[in-house]
Design a protein around this motif. Sequence first.
Motif, mmCIF file in Angstrom:
data_model
loop_
_atom_site.group_PDB
_atom_site.id
_atom_site.type_symbol
_atom_site.label_atom_id
_atom_site.label_comp_id
_atom_site.label_asym_id
_atom_site.label_seq_id
_atom_site.Cartn_x
_atom_site.Cartn_y
_atom_site.Cartn_z
ATOM 1 N N PRO A 20 -6.848 3.463 -8.495
ATOM 2 C CA PRO A 20 -8.148 3.353 -7.829
ATOM 3 C C PRO A 20 -7.970 3.071 -6.334
ATOM 4 C CG PRO A 20 -8.151 2.115 -9.889
ATOM 5 C CD PRO A 20 -6.731 2.557 -9.662
ATOM 6 N N VAL A 21 -8.793 3.708 -5.524
ATOM 7 C CA VAL A 21 -8.654 3.572 -4.075
ATOM 8 C C VAL A 21 -8.788 2.113 -3.646
ATOM 9 C CG1 VAL A 21 -9.676 4.190 -1.853
ATOM 10 C CG2 VAL A 21 -9.425 5.926 -3.630
ATOM 11 N N SER A 22 -9.705 1.377 -4.268
ATOM 12 C CA SER A 22 -9.890 -0.033 -3.899
ATOM 13 C C SER A 22 -8.618 -0.842 -4.146
ATOM 14 C CB SER A 22 -11.056 -0.633 -4.691
ATOM 15 O OG SER A 22 -10.829 -0.503 -6.085
ATOM 16 N N GLN A 23 -7.883 -0.494 -5.214
ATOM 17 C CA GLN A 23 -6.635 -1.195 -5.507
ATOM 18 C C GLN A 23 -5.559 -0.833 -4.490
ATOM 19 O OE1 GLN A 23 -5.602 -1.114 -9.653
ATOM 20 N NE2 GLN A 23 -3.471 -1.686 -9.289
ATOM 21 N N GLN A 24 -5.505 0.424 -4.064
ATOM 22 C CA GLN A 24 -4.538 0.833 -3.046
ATOM 23 C C GLN A 24 -4.836 0.127 -1.720
ATOM 24 O OE1 GLN A 24 -3.572 5.104 -2.869
ATOM 25 N NE2 GLN A 24 -4.825 5.402 -4.689
ATOM 26 N N ILE A 25 -6.112 0.055 -1.356
ATOM 27 C CA ILE A 25 -6.490 -0.614 -0.106
ATOM 28 C C ILE A 25 -6.084 -2.088 -0.144
ATOM 29 C CG2 ILE A 25 -8.469 -1.369 1.272
ATOM 30 C CD1 ILE A 25 -9.844 1.271 0.470
ATOM 31 N N LEU A 26 -6.338 -2.734 -1.285
ATOM 32 C CA LEU A 26 -5.984 -4.145 -1.422
ATOM 33 C C LEU A 26 -4.473 -4.336 -1.294
ATOM 34 C CD1 LEU A 26 -6.834 -7.054 -2.051
ATOM 35 C CD2 LEU A 26 -6.636 -6.493 -4.494
ATOM 36 N N PHE A 27 -3.700 -3.440 -1.906
ATOM 37 C CA PHE A 27 -2.235 -3.541 -1.818
ATOM 38 C C PHE A 27 -1.779 -3.450 -0.368
ATOM 39 C CE2 PHE A 27 1.769 -1.300 -1.231
ATOM 40 C CZ PHE A 27 2.650 -2.123 -1.922
ATOM 41 N N PHE A 28 -2.241 -2.434 0.351
ATOM 42 C CA PHE A 28 -1.777 -2.251 1.733
ATOM 43 C C PHE A 28 -2.245 -3.398 2.625
ATOM 44 C CE2 PHE A 28 -1.474 2.353 0.531
ATOM 45 C CZ PHE A 28 -0.107 2.453 0.728
ATOM 46 N N LYS A 29 -3.420 -3.919 2.358
ATOM 47 C CA LYS A 29 -3.914 -5.054 3.149
ATOM 48 C C LYS A 29 -3.020 -6.278 2.952
ATOM 49 C CE LYS A 29 -7.948 -8.063 3.680
ATOM 50 N NZ LYS A 29 -9.322 -8.355 3.182
ATOM 51 N N ARG A 30 -2.726 -6.593 1.689
ATOM 52 C CA ARG A 30 -1.925 -7.781 1.395
ATOM 53 C C ARG A 30 -0.485 -7.604 1.875
ATOM 54 N NH1 ARG A 30 -4.401 -10.047 -3.362
ATOM 55 N NH2 ARG A 30 -6.536 -10.511 -2.719
ATOM 56 N N LEU A 97 7.171 -0.460 8.710
ATOM 57 C CA LEU A 97 6.377 -0.377 7.480
ATOM 58 C C LEU A 97 5.014 -1.051 7.635
ATOM 59 C CD1 LEU A 97 8.859 -0.939 4.521
ATOM 60 C CD2 LEU A 97 7.506 1.090 5.035
ATOM 61 N N SER A 98 4.976 -2.147 8.357
ATOM 62 C CA SER A 98 3.713 -2.863 8.521
ATOM 63 C C SER A 98 2.669 -1.959 9.168
ATOM 64 C CB SER A 98 3.923 -4.111 9.373
ATOM 65 O OG SER A 98 2.696 -4.754 9.620
ATOM 66 N N ARG A 99 3.058 -1.256 10.230
ATOM 67 C CA ARG A 99 2.126 -0.361 10.910
ATOM 68 C C ARG A 99 1.743 0.814 10.006
ATOM 69 N NH1 ARG A 99 2.025 4.068 14.481
ATOM 70 N NH2 ARG A 99 0.412 3.877 16.084
ATOM 71 N N SER A 100 2.732 1.368 9.275
ATOM 72 C CA SER A 100 2.446 2.476 8.368
ATOM 73 C C SER A 100 1.472 2.049 7.278
ATOM 74 C CB SER A 100 3.738 2.995 7.718
ATOM 75 O OG SER A 100 4.584 3.583 8.674
ATOM 76 N N PHE A 101 1.668 0.850 6.737
ATOM 77 C CA PHE A 101 0.776 0.349 5.691
ATOM 78 C C PHE A 101 -0.638 0.131 6.245
ATOM 79 C CE2 PHE A 101 3.976 -1.683 2.487
ATOM 80 C CZ PHE A 101 4.568 -0.440 2.345
ATOM 81 N N GLN A 102 -0.715 -0.365 7.473
ATOM 82 C CA GLN A 102 -2.036 -0.567 8.082
ATOM 83 C C GLN A 102 -2.747 0.773 8.310
ATOM 84 O OE1 GLN A 102 -1.153 -2.831 11.602
ATOM 85 N NE2 GLN A 102 -0.645 -4.680 10.466
ATOM 86 N N GLN A 103 -1.988 1.800 8.714
ATOM 87 C CA GLN A 103 -2.575 3.126 8.897
ATOM 88 C C GLN A 103 -3.028 3.717 7.563
ATOM 89 O OE1 GLN A 103 0.810 4.860 10.957
ATOM 90 N NE2 GLN A 103 -0.281 4.867 12.901
ATOM 91 N N CYS A 104 -2.231 3.526 6.528
ATOM 92 C CA CYS A 104 -2.625 4.006 5.198
ATOM 93 C C CYS A 104 -3.901 3.304 4.729
ATOM 94 C CB CYS A 104 -1.502 3.755 4.188
ATOM 95 S SG CYS A 104 -0.046 4.793 4.422
ATOM 96 N N LYS A 105 -3.957 1.994 4.961
ATOM 97 C CA LYS A 105 -5.165 1.247 4.587
ATOM 98 C C LYS A 105 -6.383 1.772 5.343
ATOM 99 C CE LYS A 105 -7.337 -3.261 5.192
ATOM 100 N NZ LYS A 105 -8.250 -2.759 6.242
ATOM 101 N N ALA A 106 -6.219 2.054 6.643
ATOM 102 C CA ALA A 106 -7.341 2.546 7.449
ATOM 103 C C ALA A 106 -7.821 3.912 6.951
ATOM 104 C CB ALA A 106 -6.931 2.632 8.917
ATOM 105 N N MET A 107 -6.867 4.806 6.612
ATOM 106 C CA MET A 107 -7.243 6.130 6.112
ATOM 107 C C MET A 107 -7.984 6.030 4.781
ATOM 108 S SD MET A 107 -4.160 8.815 6.923
ATOM 109 C CE MET A 107 -3.019 7.974 5.841
ATOM 110 N N LEU A 108 -7.441 5.226 3.862
ATOM 111 C CA LEU A 108 -8.069 5.084 2.550
ATOM 112 C C LEU A 108 -9.441 4.418 2.671
ATOM 113 C CD1 LEU A 108 -4.986 3.921 0.466
ATOM 114 C CD2 LEU A 108 -6.177 6.102 0.251
#
Length: 350
Positions: A20-30, A97-108
Amino acid sequence: MHLALLQKTKWPRFRDPPLPVSQQILFFKRCSHILDKGYPLHDALQMTGWDTKLKSTCDTLTQHLSAGDPIQEAFVKARFSLSVTNFLYFSQIHHNLSRSFQQCKAMLQMKKDYKEKFMKVIRYPVFLFVFLIVACTILQKTVIPNFVHLFEGKKDGTFHLIVILMNVMNGLGILVLLTAILFMAIMIILPRMPFKKKLAFYERISILKMYQSYSVSFLFTTHLHSLLQAGLPLKDAIEMINGNENYELLSHYCNELLIELSNGKTFAQAIYSCPLFRPELTNIFHHTNDVEALKDELELLAEFLMEYLSQKISTWLHVIQPAFFIIIATVIILIYASIMLPLYQWMNQI
């Protein structure tokens, strides 16, 4: 140096449904927050897994990363969205990785927000539209044929008006049906088309051309900035982007750039072989030769493209609902006219 990473990589098209997208967003945020504190990825995954909703995902990632899988493949096996796994392909070079994860979170997050807005915008108009289709069908089968039979001996204005209203409603129904069929056909056929035909299709259809132009420019700008920031020369960075065939259009354009560069052209000249690149992107390479200045301008352009695309989507969402209501109002007027005008005419004859 990066030969292993420059191998063409293509992941399977068919796989388990993504998380679920909400779960992916939560993962990248944390996880990005923990990485920002300086913890290594293994520890960050362990701490992110303290949340029971994310524990299974973190365990899967830890298992595959410990087995030596590249990070993008580990995320594929953990059932993350393809847009995310494609994006993470380049993190193995720039190691941020931190920046990549933040970008992934922003896209999702942007996709999730606009999907929810789109559903809210069209929910009520679609309900009304379905109701009107049912009403029009009933009128076509029952009420209007009786009026036509009543007035068919009198070739006056009322009879012609009824015939016109029937034709208009039939035309609207056929138009809606053809639009739905065309949309479904595009969704099914487009991914299976040969790339050259697909590219020509993108360049001919204005709305697809606009979307692909912003999308491919944003991806190229973001990944090129990250790779230059990691210290790669410009040509090596282009080769690295070309290596990821999951970005079909972007990989094709990078291949065109490499061919043009091998023929002795400058980058400013070679970039014209990529017609879907935004003018803002091509202009950067015309007035910037210094790599440090180029990195700064690419970062600014990536932010601009993300914000501008977001504004465009918001504008389209604000246009959709009024357009639906105008169509619905037109159908309501036609239904009202098809019932009341013949009745008035018939009452005048009594």
